[in-house]
Write a protein that holds these residues in place. Structure first.
Motif, PDB file in Angstrom:
ATOM      1  N   SER A 200       0.214  15.289  -7.233  1.00  0.00           N
ATOM      2  CA  SER A 200       0.113  14.498  -6.008  1.00  0.00           C
ATOM      3  C   SER A 200       0.947  13.227  -6.126  1.00  0.00           C
ATOM      4  CB  SER A 200      -1.357  14.148  -5.735  1.00  0.00           C
ATOM      5  OG  SER A 200      -1.481  13.458  -4.514  1.00  0.00           O
ATOM      6  N   ASP A 201       2.126  13.269  -5.514  1.00  0.00           N
ATOM      7  CA  ASP A 201       3.053  12.136  -5.555  1.00  0.00           C
ATOM      8  C   ASP A 201       2.691  11.162  -4.440  1.00  0.00           C
ATOM      9  OD1 ASP A 201       5.172  10.377  -5.543  1.00  0.00           O
ATOM     10  OD2 ASP A 201       6.731  11.903  -5.617  1.00  0.00           O
ATOM     11  N   GLU A 202       2.150  10.008  -4.832  1.00  0.00           N
ATOM     12  CA  GLU A 202       1.634   9.028  -3.873  1.00  0.00           C
ATOM     13  C   GLU A 202       2.398   7.713  -3.934  1.00  0.00           C
ATOM     14  OE1 GLU A 202      -2.674   8.898  -4.313  1.00  0.00           O
ATOM     15  OE2 GLU A 202      -2.774  11.091  -4.603  1.00  0.00           O
ATOM     16  N   ILE A 203       3.667   7.780  -4.310  1.00  0.00           N
ATOM     17  CA  ILE A 203       4.460   6.575  -4.555  1.00  0.00           C
ATOM     18  C   ILE A 203       4.625   5.703  -3.308  1.00  0.00           C
ATOM     19  CG2 ILE A 203       6.691   7.693  -4.119  1.00  0.00           C
ATOM     20  CD1 ILE A 203       6.022   5.207  -6.976  1.00  0.00           C
ATOM     21  N   TYR A 204       4.527   6.309  -2.112  1.00  0.00           N
ATOM     22  CA  TYR A 204       4.715   5.543  -0.870  1.00  0.00           C
ATOM     23  C   TYR A 204       3.384   5.184  -0.205  1.00  0.00           C
ATOM     24  CZ  TYR A 204       9.632   6.955  -1.150  1.00  0.00           C
ATOM     25  OH  TYR A 204      10.939   7.155  -1.570  1.00  0.00           O
ATOM     26  N   GLU A 205       2.277   5.261  -0.915  1.00  0.00           N
ATOM     27  CA  GLU A 205       0.955   5.172  -0.293  1.00  0.00           C
ATOM     28  C   GLU A 205       0.705   3.862   0.450  1.00  0.00           C
ATOM     29  OE1 GLU A 205      -2.579   4.727  -2.537  1.00  0.00           O
ATOM     30  OE2 GLU A 205      -1.631   3.704  -4.193  1.00  0.00           O
ATOM     31  N   LYS A 206       1.339   2.767   0.054  1.00  0.00           N
ATOM     32  CA  LYS A 206       1.069   1.483   0.697  1.00  0.00           C
ATOM     33  C   LYS A 206       1.985   1.217   1.896  1.00  0.00           C
ATOM     34  CE  LYS A 206      -0.965  -0.901  -3.271  1.00  0.00           C
ATOM     35  NZ  LYS A 206      -2.270  -1.172  -2.638  1.00  0.00           N
ATOM     36  N   LEU A 207       2.980   2.069   2.098  1.00  0.00           N
ATOM     37  CA  LEU A 207       3.917   1.876   3.206  1.00  0.00           C
ATOM     38  C   LEU A 207       3.490   2.784   4.355  1.00  0.00           C
ATOM     39  CD1 LEU A 207       7.244   1.731   1.170  1.00  0.00           C
ATOM     40  CD2 LEU A 207       5.668  -0.123   1.749  1.00  0.00           C
ATOM     41  N   LEU A 208       2.514   2.313   5.138  1.00  0.00           N
ATOM     42  CA  LEU A 208       1.899   3.087   6.213  1.00  0.00           C
ATOM     43  C   LEU A 208       1.999   2.323   7.525  1.00  0.00           C
ATOM     44  CD1 LEU A 208      -1.448   4.047   4.408  1.00  0.00           C
ATOM     45  CD2 LEU A 208       0.655   5.390   4.465  1.00  0.00           C
ATOM     46  N   TYR A 209       2.065   3.074   8.643  1.00  0.00           N
ATOM     47  CA  TYR A 209       2.215   2.458   9.962  1.00  0.00           C
ATOM     48  C   TYR A 209       1.204   3.053  10.940  1.00  0.00           C
ATOM     49  CZ  TYR A 209       6.570   2.086   7.371  1.00  0.00           C
ATOM     50  OH  TYR A 209       7.483   1.904   6.360  1.00  0.00           O
ATOM     51  N   ASP A 210       0.946   2.297  12.004  1.00  0.00           N
ATOM     52  CA  ASP A 210       0.126   2.789  13.123  1.00  0.00           C
ATOM     53  C   ASP A 210      -1.297   3.139  12.709  1.00  0.00           C
ATOM     54  OD1 ASP A 210       2.521   2.609  14.570  1.00  0.00           O
ATOM     55  OD2 ASP A 210       3.046   4.697  14.145  1.00  0.00           O
ATOM     56  N   ASP A 211      -1.841   2.394  11.766  1.00  0.00           N
ATOM     57  CA  ASP A 211      -3.248   2.550  11.363  1.00  0.00           C
ATOM     58  C   ASP A 211      -3.583   3.920  10.785  1.00  0.00           C
ATOM     59  OD1 ASP A 211      -3.891  -0.068  12.211  1.00  0.00           O
ATOM     60  OD2 ASP A 211      -4.122   0.637  14.278  1.00  0.00           O
ATOM     61  N   VAL A 212      -2.581   4.647  10.277  1.00  0.00           N
ATOM     62  CA  VAL A 212      -2.888   5.895   9.594  1.00  0.00           C
ATOM     63  C   VAL A 212      -3.488   5.582   8.224  1.00  0.00           C
ATOM     64  CG1 VAL A 212      -1.098   7.210  10.775  1.00  0.00           C
ATOM     65  CG2 VAL A 212      -0.564   6.078   8.614  1.00  0.00           C
ATOM     66  N   GLU A 213      -4.175   6.557   7.666  1.00  0.00           N
ATOM     67  CA  GLU A 213      -4.877   6.355   6.400  1.00  0.00           C
ATOM     68  C   GLU A 213      -4.293   7.254   5.318  1.00  0.00           C
ATOM     69  OE1 GLU A 213      -9.491   6.648   4.700  1.00  0.00           O
ATOM     70  OE2 GLU A 213      -8.918   7.669   6.565  1.00  0.00           O
ATOM     71  N   HIS A 214      -4.037   6.659   4.158  1.00  0.00           N
ATOM     72  CA  HIS A 214      -3.650   7.471   3.008  1.00  0.00           C
ATOM     73  C   HIS A 214      -4.906   7.898   2.261  1.00  0.00           C
ATOM     74  CE1 HIS A 214      -1.870   8.877  -0.720  1.00  0.00           C
ATOM     75  NE2 HIS A 214      -2.708   8.087  -1.367  1.00  0.00           N
ATOM     76  N   ILE A 215      -4.996   9.184   1.995  1.00  0.00           N
ATOM     77  CA  ILE A 215      -6.121   9.728   1.232  1.00  0.00           C
ATOM     78  C   ILE A 215      -5.563  10.463   0.024  1.00  0.00           C
ATOM     79  CG2 ILE A 215      -8.069  11.341   1.265  1.00  0.00           C
ATOM     80  CD1 ILE A 215      -8.044  10.882   4.380  1.00  0.00           C
ATOM     81  N   SER A 216      -6.050  10.114  -1.143  1.00  0.00           N
ATOM     82  CA  SER A 216      -5.660  10.850  -2.341  1.00  0.00           C
ATOM     83  C   SER A 216      -6.488  12.117  -2.435  1.00  0.00           C
ATOM     84  CB  SER A 216      -5.867   9.995  -3.595  1.00  0.00           C
ATOM     85  OG  SER A 216      -5.571  10.751  -4.751  1.00  0.00           O
ATOM     86  N   ILE A 217      -5.819  13.239  -2.615  1.00  0.00           N
ATOM     87  CA  ILE A 217      -6.529  14.519  -2.676  1.00  0.00           C
ATOM     88  C   ILE A 217      -7.549  14.545  -3.814  1.00  0.00           C
ATOM     89  CG2 ILE A 217      -4.801  15.677  -4.138  1.00  0.00           C
ATOM     90  CD1 ILE A 217      -5.274  18.209  -2.394  1.00  0.00           C
ATOM     91  N   ALA A 218      -7.291  13.775  -4.866  1.00  0.00           N
ATOM     92  CA  ALA A 218      -8.215  13.745  -6.005  1.00  0.00           C
ATOM     93  C   ALA A 218      -9.567  13.147  -5.646  1.00  0.00           C
ATOM     94  CB  ALA A 218      -7.600  12.965  -7.162  1.00  0.00           C
TER      95      ALA A 218
END
Length: 396
Positions: A200-218
């Protein structure tokens, strides 16, 4: 005779095009480069100060191969606070950038002939890394209609008794799309049922727009937690590309293997950069917020401009800093007698005729798409898009 495996490894086209654009700039040409995979912002001052302090204190010797304990503890706290994930320092391996982390992960889990499912479009290094680890990349193409995200039905079609892992990149390079919780739950259940690892490559997890949510599959459940190897780092979120710090979070069993591999291949990541990374992940986060605000402005401007151009189409990215553009309507068009048959043709002509460097996405799995980065100034974006639009209007 030289290594036959090495001969199968392609060079990075993104680095090649960026280098070519920089060479033309050095020769005095006004080149607009949309290839950048790094923020144009400087590394924040408090991070640089931590590195200077480390140098002044003489923190310039070897460290443990897997990283210094304060950094690994900081990463554990970050994973807990940001992602709801509980790890201990023994599960964390700090490496020389996320590329190194990915390579360690593939080397730790793959045996000769093991297959890795890679949804396309993909970051161009994934298949090459799998091959370096004696694995076999299995490419599964997605469509614009599915927002370039792989479905479980597609994963089932690609599955066989040699399948060992799935690569997941969310937010994605090159599309900027993000997997939802429901989509991740389906993929997690599939992986657990078939005893597959998820890289699970999450290197861009903090660069989010429009109130979307990053969820780690783990974070979904204990079973997928055990089968996930998280890849992350500070290059993108903190504008630290040259500092070369990436890390993995995994089961202790996998982490031990990655530690052993790294101890012989590279030893430890840069000691000074490790100290700087502690400041990055444990210090003030306003620097990240400011970058995201600026990236959103650039994204909105670029997307609106591209949508208004002839022959081009895209979907609005939810994260990262790239726009993935379908150029298939251009095929067969000519410019000064030169025919555009694929993305490579377009990239060559734009660089030669308009001094605009773009990334053709053949190496990302799509020869009918290009990638534009908005990790450059709004002024440069505007100038570059003006040139592209003018070029498109001159096609026959």
């Amino acid at each position: 005779m030289l290594s036959s495996k090495a001969k199968t490894i392609k060079p990075s086209s993104t680095l090649f095009i960026t280098a070519k654009a920089n060479q033309l700039k050095a020769e005095g040409l006004d080149v607009i480069g949309f290839g950048a995979g790094e923020p144009d912002f400087d590394t924040p001052e408090h991070i640089k100060a931590a590195a200077i302090e480390a140098i002044n204190q003489g923190f310039t010797k070897y460290t443990p191969a897997s990283g210094i304990v304060p950094l690994k503890e900081g990463i554990c706290n970050k994973l807990l606070n940001d992602n709801g994930l509980k790890y201990n320092p023994r599960q964390i391996i700090v490496s020389n950038g996320a590329k190194h982390s990915l390579t360690n992960a593939f080397m730790a889990i793959l045996n000769l002939g093991d297959e890795v499912i890679i949804p396309a479009p993909f970051w161009l290094s994934y298949p090459q890394m799998v091959k370096l680890a004696d694995g076999v990349p299995v490419i599964v193409k997605t469509t614009k209609e599915q927002q370039y995200k792989v479905s479980v039905e597609q994963l089932k079609e690609a599955l066989n008794d040699k399948t060992k892992a799935i690569v997941l990149n969310s937010p994605s390079n090159p599309t900027g799309m993000i997997y939802t919780r429901d989509e991740l739950n389906e993929i997690a259940n599939f992986a657990v049922e078939n005893d597959l690892y998820v890289i699970s490559d999450e290197i861009y997890e903090k660069l989010l727009y429009d109130d979307v949510e990053h969820i780690s599959i783990a974070s979904l459940n204990e079973k997928i937690y055990e089968k996930t190897i998280i890849i992350n780092g500070v290059s993108k979120s903190y504008s630290m590309t040259g500092w070369r710090i990436g890390y993995t979070a995994s089961s202790e069993e996998v982490a031990k293997l990655m530690n052993n591999i790294q101890s012989h291949s590279a030893s430890n990541a840069n000691s000074i950069a490790q100290k700087a990374t502690i400041a990055a992940i444990t210090g003030p986060q306003e620097c990240v917020d400011k970058m995201v605000v600026e990236f959103k402005k650039r994204r909105d401007y670029m997307f609106d401009r591209v949508e208004g151009m002839n022959y081009l189409s895209a979907i609005k990215p939810q994260g990262a800093f790239y726009l993935f553009i379908d150029i298939s309507e251009l095929f067969g068009k000519t410019f000064n007698g030169k025919v555009i048959n694929n993305a490579d043709d377009l990239a060559d002509i734009l660089l030669e005729e308009e001094c605009v460097a773009i990334i053709p996405c053949n190496d990302f799995g799509y020869d009918d798409h290009i990638r534009l980065s908005y990790a450059i100034s709004l002024e440069q974006i505007e100038k570059g898009l003006d040139r592209i639009e003018s070029f498109l209007n001159k096609l026959q």
